[in-house]
Motif scaffolding. Structure first.
Motif, mmCIF file in Angstrom:
data_model
loop_
_atom_site.group_PDB
_atom_site.id
_atom_site.type_symbol
_atom_site.label_atom_id
_atom_site.label_comp_id
_atom_site.label_asym_id
_atom_site.label_seq_id
_atom_site.Cartn_x
_atom_site.Cartn_y
_atom_site.Cartn_z
ATOM 1 N N PRO A 90 0.791 -1.239 0.000
ATOM 2 C CA PRO A 90 0.000 0.000 0.000
ATOM 3 C C PRO A 90 0.822 1.287 0.000
ATOM 4 O O PRO A 90 0.452 2.249 -0.680
ATOM 5 N N SER A 228 -6.451 -0.245 2.218
ATOM 6 C CA SER A 228 -5.990 -1.634 2.152
ATOM 7 C C SER A 228 -6.438 -2.419 3.374
ATOM 8 O O SER A 228 -6.683 -1.861 4.446
ATOM 9 N N CYS A 295 -6.081 -4.014 -2.001
ATOM 10 C CA CYS A 295 -5.565 -2.641 -2.053
ATOM 11 C C CYS A 295 -6.252 -1.843 -3.157
ATOM 12 O O CYS A 295 -6.338 -2.299 -4.301
#
Lengths: 303, 166
Positions: A90, A228, A295
């Protein structure tokens, strides 16, 4: 593994998925580029007779097939930090730049916070929020060991994050790596599914929606938000994205991810989600021999 | 969640701006690093210094309005309001490479003993007091922490929670 059965309709090669979930995951470390170069870490680990395997999509990551990251010189110096492969995703998708202001909404214990600071060459400001003082203590220990000078820590519920301590300034980017049902960490924590209940999934989904909504609100026009989780549950993933698309002014955008993945899903049981949630990525353990992850990249429109 | 101990107050630049007579100034902090360790003042350009509680200084990059009541602001750097100011292990690891004085280089065995928290008898021709301890890592000297040299002995100042058998 029983809670995972409900994903049979959405996961390709479900048997391979279950097989992968049953295999333990080796430790991995991220090079802390604030204090060392990849080359010096490689040398120091070799000098300590610690075997490492490279990770093809990220040259600052090493898998340690036989060791845990803790008791060696590079760790003591804060040159490395234990962080598994998918957990690195992320912050790389958020791609913060030196000098920017970034909010890390659920920061403790700080693996991603310190990675954000490193991606910014430790220049700028990372406001790291968490609602748990014990976990904040772990976050503080990590920022100290890794020599990070750009992280400010706040103790609050991310849903009610206050800009007041910083004079009301908004952010260029925000990372929303929320607390979740953690199904994707099963290879690291084999008992993670023991306490699994649908009501927990549904309850935590409400918290996730509130935190992501706040992140979009405090991000300046033209800014980026990354959402995420380490779970497969659509209630905690696409349903959360669908909610903020309704409630706030933002878009879910596509991005490059150098790992095999599946797109976000638009149908789950009797729910359907906005078509743009397919720009989110689902990473399954059998795809890249990693943990599981979700994500999404969101953009706040410029004024 | 408001508590006096979590409030950070920015250091005044110089003595002229000082309201609390016990509070260190930025000028004094830079002088300390230069005088004791030869760390040039420009090393800290772009950083702000903050005090939390009595004497513990933190170093940060941003400039939030002072005072600010939060849980952390950058990293701890120096303990003041005592006769001999004491740098933190973290500050030494991050900025110690710029030091040219009061730096002691240990061999591998001595460095291991140091991070395990052991005191050891060593020869040292320089000043007594706090020293920056280095050892060689990946073929170059690397600052590892703070030692207190007195009476022919280097006393490890590695905090309990950071000690390791490496």
């Amino acid at each position: 593994m029983e809670p995972l059965d409900r994903y049979r309709p959405i996961i390709d090669d479900f048997e391979a998925f279950i097989d992968a979930c049953e295999r333990p995951l080796p430790s991995a470390v991220r090079v802390n580029t604030i204090k060392a170069t990849v080359e010096r870490v490689r040398t120091a680990l070799a000098d300590a007779d610690i075997a490492v395997e490279p990770v093809d999509w990220h040259d600052g990551l090493f898998v340690l097939p036989e060791d845990s990251p803790g008791a060696n010189w590079p760790y003591f110096h804060g040159w490395i930090h234990g962080q598994e492969e998918v957990s690195v995703i992320p912050a790389t998708v958020l791609d913060p730049q030196p000098g920017e202001r970034v909010w890390d909404a659920c920061a403790a214990p700080g693996s991603k916070t310190t990675q954000l600071a490193a991606l910014m060459d430790d220049a700028g400001e990372v406001v790291a929020t968490d609602n748990n003082l014990g976990r904040i203590s772990a976050l503080r220990t990590n920022t100290e060991r890794l020599g990070v000078t750009t992280v400010a820590v706040t103790h609050e519920d991310g849903r009610n994050h206050s800009l007041k301590p910083f004079g009301g300034e908004g952010y260029d980017r925000a990372l929303v790596d929320v607390p979740c049902s953690c199904e994707g960490t099963i290879r690291k924590n084999p008992d993670t599914l023991e306490d699994w209940t649908l009501s927990h999934v549904e309850g935590i989904s409400g918290v996730q929606k509130g935190i992501l909504k706040r992140a979009v609100e405090v991000t300046d026009p033209g800014g980026t938000v990354v959402y995420s989780t380490c779970t497969f549950a659509p209630e905690e993933n696409e349903a959360v994205l669908d909610y903020v698309l309704e409630e706030t002014d933002c878009e879910i955008v596509d991005y490059d991810l150098p790992l095999s993945h599946a797109p976000g899903i638009t149908e789950w049981q009797d729910e359907s989600f906005h078509p743009s949630v397919t720009n989110a990525k689902r990473i399954y353990p059998h795809h890249n021999d990693t943990g599981g992850f979700f994500c999404a990249k969101l953009e706040v429109p410029a004024e | 969640m408001s508590d006096q101990s979590t409030v950070f107050t920015r250091l005044p630049e110089t003595d002229d701006e000082r309201e609390d007579p016990e509070r260190a100034t930025r000028e004094e902090v830079l002088d300390f690093w230069t005088d004791r360790f030869g760390v040039p003042p420009e090393t800290f350009e772009g950083y702000t210094f903050w005090e939390r509680g009595a004497g513990k200084l933190w170093l940060y990059q941003g400039t939030p309005p002072s005072p600010v009541d939060i849980e952390g602001l950058g990293m701890t750097v120096l303990r003041t309001r005592q006769e001999h100011w004491k740098p933190t292990l973290e500050a030494v690891q991050r900025f110690g490479e710029h030091a040219s004085e009061n730096v002691i280089r240990l061999d591998e065995d001595a460095a291991r003993a140091f991070v395990a928290g052991e005191d050891q008898e060593l020869d040292w021709d320089g000043d007594w007091g706090y020293l920056i301890v280095t050892h060689d890592l990946a073929d170059e000297p690397e600052p590892v922490g703070v030692g207190l040299y007195v009476y022919g002995e280097l006393r490890s100042q590695v905090p309990k929670g950071r000690r390791r058998e490496v």
